[in-house]
Scaffold this motif. Sequence first.
Motif, PDB file in Angstrom:
ATOM      1  N   SER A  76      10.275   8.034  13.153  1.00 34.98           N
ATOM      2  CA  SER A  76      11.063   8.629  12.083  1.00 34.98           C
ATOM      3  C   SER A  76      11.472   7.571  11.048  1.00 34.98           C
ATOM      4  O   SER A  76      11.356   7.774   9.839  1.00 34.98           O
ATOM      5  N   ILE A  77      11.929   6.424  11.523  1.00 29.82           N
ATOM      6  CA  ILE A  77      12.339   5.340  10.620  1.00 29.82           C
ATOM      7  C   ILE A  77      11.166   4.905   9.740  1.00 29.82           C
ATOM      8  O   ILE A  77      11.315   4.663   8.542  1.00 29.82           O
ATOM      9  N   LEU A  78       9.990   4.831  10.338  1.00 27.35           N
ATOM     10  CA  LEU A  78       8.807   4.334   9.614  1.00 27.35           C
ATOM     11  C   LEU A  78       8.067   5.441   8.855  1.00 27.35           C
ATOM     12  O   LEU A  78       6.988   5.211   8.319  1.00 27.35           O
ATOM     13  N   ASN A  79       8.649   6.621   8.822  1.00 26.62           N
ATOM     14  CA  ASN A  79       8.027   7.746   8.105  1.00 26.62           C
ATOM     15  C   ASN A  79       6.660   8.130   8.667  1.00 26.62           C
ATOM     16  O   ASN A  79       5.724   8.437   7.910  1.00 26.62           O
ATOM     17  N   LEU A  80       6.567   8.111   9.984  1.00 27.44           N
ATOM     18  CA  LEU A  80       5.274   8.398  10.604  1.00 27.44           C
ATOM     19  C   LEU A  80       5.170   9.823  11.134  1.00 27.44           C
ATOM     20  O   LEU A  80       4.187  10.167  11.774  1.00 27.44           O
ATOM     21  N   ASN A  81       6.170  10.642  10.845  1.00 29.35           N
ATOM     22  CA  ASN A  81       6.096  12.040  11.286  1.00 29.35           C
ATOM     23  C   ASN A  81       5.386  12.910  10.263  1.00 29.35           C
ATOM     24  O   ASN A  81       5.856  13.966   9.864  1.00 29.35           O
ATOM     25  N   GLN A  82       4.255  12.412   9.824  1.00 25.01           N
ATOM     26  CA  GLN A  82       3.420  13.146   8.888  1.00 25.01           C
ATOM     27  C   GLN A  82       2.044  12.487   8.912  1.00 25.01           C
ATOM     28  O   GLN A  82       1.891  11.366   9.372  1.00 25.01           O
ATOM     29  N   ILE A  83       1.051  13.216   8.418  1.00 30.19           N
ATOM     30  CA  ILE A  83      -0.263  12.619   8.227  1.00 30.19           C
ATOM     31  C   ILE A  83      -0.268  11.944   6.860  1.00 30.19           C
ATOM     32  O   ILE A  83       0.130  12.563   5.866  1.00 30.19           O
ATOM     33  N   TRP A  84      -0.697  10.687   6.817  1.00 30.01           N
ATOM     34  CA  TRP A  84      -0.801   9.979   5.538  1.00 30.01           C
ATOM     35  C   TRP A  84      -2.256   9.982   5.079  1.00 30.01           C
ATOM     36  O   TRP A  84      -3.091   9.298   5.668  1.00 30.01           O
ATOM     37  N   PRO A  85      -2.552  10.731   4.011  1.00 25.67           N
ATOM     38  CA  PRO A  85      -3.918  10.686   3.492  1.00 25.67           C
ATOM     39  C   PRO A  85      -4.130   9.388   2.723  1.00 25.67           C
ATOM     40  O   PRO A  85      -3.200   8.870   2.109  1.00 25.67           O
ATOM     41  N   SER A 139      -9.545  12.074 -11.569  1.00 20.70           N
ATOM     42  CA  SER A 139      -9.497  13.516 -11.283  1.00 20.70           C
ATOM     43  C   SER A 139      -9.258  13.769  -9.796  1.00 20.70           C
ATOM     44  O   SER A 139      -8.502  14.679  -9.429  1.00 20.70           O
ATOM     45  N   GLU A 140      -9.880  12.975  -8.948  1.00 22.81           N
ATOM     46  CA  GLU A 140      -9.723  13.191  -7.499  1.00 22.81           C
ATOM     47  C   GLU A 140      -8.298  12.886  -7.037  1.00 22.81           C
ATOM     48  O   GLU A 140      -7.737  13.609  -6.210  1.00 22.81           O
ATOM     49  N   LEU A 141      -7.736  11.808  -7.563  1.00 20.22           N
ATOM     50  CA  LEU A 141      -6.369  11.452  -7.152  1.00 20.22           C
ATOM     51  C   LEU A 141      -5.351  12.422  -7.740  1.00 20.22           C
ATOM     52  O   LEU A 141      -4.333  12.722  -7.119  1.00 20.22           O
ATOM     53  N   LYS A 142      -5.644  12.922  -8.935  1.00 18.20           N
ATOM     54  CA  LYS A 142      -4.709  13.833  -9.593  1.00 18.20           C
ATOM     55  C   LYS A 142      -4.492  15.093  -8.760  1.00 18.20           C
ATOM     56  O   LYS A 142      -3.385  15.604  -8.648  1.00 18.20           O
ATOM     57  N   ARG A 143      -5.588  15.596  -8.183  1.00 25.06           N
ATOM     58  CA  ARG A 143      -5.429  16.833  -7.410  1.00 25.06           C
ATOM     59  C   ARG A 143      -5.193  16.576  -5.923  1.00 25.06           C
ATOM     60  O   ARG A 143      -5.460  17.421  -5.079  1.00 25.06           O
ATOM     61  N   SER A 144      -4.645  15.405  -5.616  1.00 24.40           N
ATOM     62  CA  SER A 144      -4.322  15.096  -4.221  1.00 24.40           C
ATOM     63  C   SER A 144      -2.904  14.534  -4.171  1.00 24.40           C
ATOM     64  O   SER A 144      -2.267  14.319  -5.196  1.00 24.40           O
ATOM     65  N   ASP A 145      -2.428  14.273  -2.983  1.00 22.14           N
ATOM     66  CA  ASP A 145      -1.118  13.616  -2.861  1.00 22.14           C
ATOM     67  C   ASP A 145      -1.290  12.278  -2.140  1.00 22.14           C
ATOM     68  O   ASP A 145      -0.435  11.862  -1.373  1.00 22.14           O
ATOM     69  N   ILE A 146      -2.408  11.631  -2.437  1.00 21.08           N
ATOM     70  CA  ILE A 146      -2.688  10.342  -1.803  1.00 21.08           C
ATOM     71  C   ILE A 146      -1.820   9.260  -2.428  1.00 21.08           C
ATOM     72  O   ILE A 146      -1.780   9.118  -3.643  1.00 21.08           O
ATOM     73  N   THR A 161      -9.589  -2.663 -10.147  1.00 16.34           N
ATOM     74  CA  THR A 161      -9.564  -1.457  -9.322  1.00 16.34           C
ATOM     75  C   THR A 161      -8.137  -1.134  -8.879  1.00 16.34           C
ATOM     76  O   THR A 161      -7.715   0.022  -8.911  1.00 16.34           O
ATOM     77  N   ALA A 162      -7.414  -2.167  -8.492  1.00 21.36           N
ATOM     78  CA  ALA A 162      -6.017  -1.962  -8.079  1.00 21.36           C
ATOM     79  C   ALA A 162      -5.201  -1.404  -9.239  1.00 21.36           C
ATOM     80  O   ALA A 162      -4.389  -0.488  -9.057  1.00 21.36           O
ATOM     81  N   ASP A 163      -5.420  -1.949 -10.439  1.00 16.98           N
ATOM     82  CA  ASP A 163      -4.707  -1.444 -11.619  1.00 16.98           C
ATOM     83  C   ASP A 163      -4.989   0.047 -11.825  1.00 16.98           C
ATOM     84  O   ASP A 163      -4.080   0.833 -12.093  1.00 16.98           O
ATOM     85  N   ALA A 164      -6.252   0.418 -11.685  1.00 14.33           N
ATOM     86  CA  ALA A 164      -6.627   1.827 -11.872  1.00 14.33           C
ATOM     87  C   ALA A 164      -5.976   2.701 -10.802  1.00 14.33           C
ATOM     88  O   ALA A 164      -5.487   3.798 -11.088  1.00 14.33           O
ATOM     89  N   LEU A 165      -5.957   2.225  -9.582  1.00 13.80           N
ATOM     90  CA  LEU A 165      -5.328   2.991  -8.500  1.00 13.80           C
ATOM     91  C   LEU A 165      -3.850   3.216  -8.800  1.00 13.80           C
ATOM     92  O   LEU A 165      -3.340   4.336  -8.678  1.00 13.80           O
ATOM     93  N   VAL A 166      -3.178   2.164  -9.221  1.00 12.71           N
ATOM     94  CA  VAL A 166      -1.746   2.268  -9.504  1.00 12.71           C
ATOM     95  C   VAL A 166      -1.507   3.219 -10.685  1.00 12.71           C
ATOM     96  O   VAL A 166      -0.567   4.021 -10.668  1.00 12.71           O
ATOM     97  N   ALA A 167      -2.380   3.137 -11.675  1.00 13.22           N
ATOM     98  CA  ALA A 167      -2.254   4.035 -12.832  1.00 13.22           C
ATOM     99  C   ALA A 167      -2.398   5.494 -12.414  1.00 13.22           C
ATOM    100  O   ALA A 167      -1.927   6.394 -13.112  1.00 13.22           O
ATOM    101  N   ASN A 168      -3.034   5.715 -11.286  1.00 16.97           N
ATOM    102  CA  ASN A 168      -3.232   7.085 -10.819  1.00 16.97           C
ATOM    103  C   ASN A 168      -2.348   7.441  -9.622  1.00 16.97           C
ATOM    104  O   ASN A 168      -2.695   8.306  -8.821  1.00 16.97           O
ATOM    105  N   GLY A 169      -1.236   6.736  -9.499  1.00 13.96           N
ATOM    106  CA  GLY A 169      -0.211   7.181  -8.571  1.00 13.96           C
ATOM    107  C   GLY A 169      -0.182   6.520  -7.208  1.00 13.96           C
ATOM    108  O   GLY A 169       0.660   6.866  -6.373  1.00 13.96           O
ATOM    109  N   ILE A 170      -1.075   5.578  -6.970  1.00 20.86           N
ATOM    110  CA  ILE A 170      -1.067   4.902  -5.669  1.00 20.86           C
ATOM    111  C   ILE A 170       0.148   3.983  -5.577  1.00 20.86           C
ATOM    112  O   ILE A 170       0.456   3.248  -6.523  1.00 20.86           O
ATOM    113  N   LYS A 171       0.841   4.038  -4.453  1.00 23.76           N
ATOM    114  CA  LYS A 171       2.093   3.290  -4.276  1.00 23.76           C
ATOM    115  C   LYS A 171       1.988   2.168  -3.245  1.00 23.76           C
ATOM    116  O   LYS A 171       2.891   1.327  -3.140  1.00 23.76           O
ATOM    117  N   ALA A 172       0.918   2.188  -2.449  1.00 22.16           N
ATOM    118  CA  ALA A 172       0.758   1.158  -1.418  1.00 22.16           C
ATOM    119  C   ALA A 172      -0.716   0.837  -1.280  1.00 22.16           C
ATOM    120  O   ALA A 172      -1.552   1.747  -1.244  1.00 22.16           O
TER     121      ALA A 172
END
Lengths: 206, 206
Positions: A76-85, A139-146, A161-172
């Motif tokens: 619970s503390i580590l937010n692992l009670n979910q599937i992380w896509p 487009s793929e990241l936009k329609r996902s919650d990754i 590539t990392a810059d592009a990922l971050v621009a499209n909502g990647i947080k980790a």
Amino acid sequence: MAKPNIPDIVVSRLPLYLQTLNHLLREGEEVISSEELSEQVGIPAVQIRKDLSYFGGFGVKGKGYDIIHLIDSLRSILNLNQIWPMVIVGVGNLGQALIRYQGFARQGFEIVLALDINPKIIGTEIAGIVVQDVGLMESELKRSDIRIALLTVPANAAQSTADALVANGIKAILNYAPIILKLPEGVRVANIDPVLKLEHLTYYLS
Amino acid sequence: MAKPNIPDIVVSRLPLYLQTLNHLLREGEEVISSEELSEQVGIPAVQIRKDLSYFGGFGVKGKGYDIIHLIDSLRSILNLNQIWPMVIVGVGNLGQALIRYQGFARQGFEIVLALDINPKIIGTEIAGIVVQDVGLMESELKRSDIRIALLTVPANAAQSTADALVANGIKAILNYAPIILKLPEGVRVANIDPVLKLEHLTYYLS
DNA sequence: TAGATTGTTAATCGATTAACAATC
DNA sequence: TAGATTGTTAATCGATTAACAATC
């Protein structure tokens, strides 16, 4: 947001405790003292107790910790009670091996999108995942919650590539490229570079 | 033996400096100040200078550090002025990817022996390496000077395999199995477990 | 109750950082 | 010489550990 007052080094040890507790549970153990856990995990008992105390009191004085309960609490503390896509970018040797690796899914991490730039790789299927053109990232990241990305592109493509990922909502980002990424505040990066570890080891090999 | 007085955490940063200096050298830089290096590597300049000062004075006051000279010095400190032969045990998806990974050889680490227990894998050739039966570990290691092992066997085989490696002279293990190995003093272990890193990251993903 | 073990406070230890003299 | 930057000492900060009261 977030938890400003708990040292990151404390957080970094929680997954280790969780791993060991899962192992003990599989072996049929039900209760464990901090002293016994210490032996398994190689961290002093008092430090384990101190670490846990940042988040609450999970033990029973005189007895120890109920393993199932402590696992639940840590998850619970580590937010692992979910599937992380997750998305993986770069489907070379390493990328393919990671897509096939069972250990992610076993702990609730699922690679649901694989991207590459190589036309020979795009369209191939690996462990049920069809590799997409990296041009479709937005487009793929936009329609996902990754929110998590594995970065397994060559070093010279890693920053862009990392810059592009971050621009499209990647947080980790779990970064397998042997470079230090420069990313905005709020994006977490963890580096996996076996060469750095080897170079650390060789220092001690006389 | 060994260097008892230098903090391990200092040693652990040297490969990072080396990686960044190599990068700067490739970009044509010749001299760098600790302040500039700090920006690249994300570690305070004063800490870089302090870390280096454990091993000597490598800079020129008023100027900075000659990159080639500092690279040479770090490589010497980390015992990188030699080729390190390595054995890999476990040639599954990950093992195969690591055998093919160019980044090891580029930094002087060479996988020269690959072992597996699976008859279907034994005898196959990967990137010029013919996979041997793990039963040949003793004889193969005896007639080599391999001191570093990559451990990529399943978790339930990791401890016994590590014990066998140590019994045959291995002094450093890069452990990819998701368990904590218990090994005698004098054997160094570095763990690479992406799941632990992911679980650390998810703590911060609200 | 006695024994065991947690959770917490305070002390210690070690790493980071500030300040600055040395010097290129 | 003046400016820049290293290398080092001392101060600070934060993490680990010792001690022990609380309590099951």
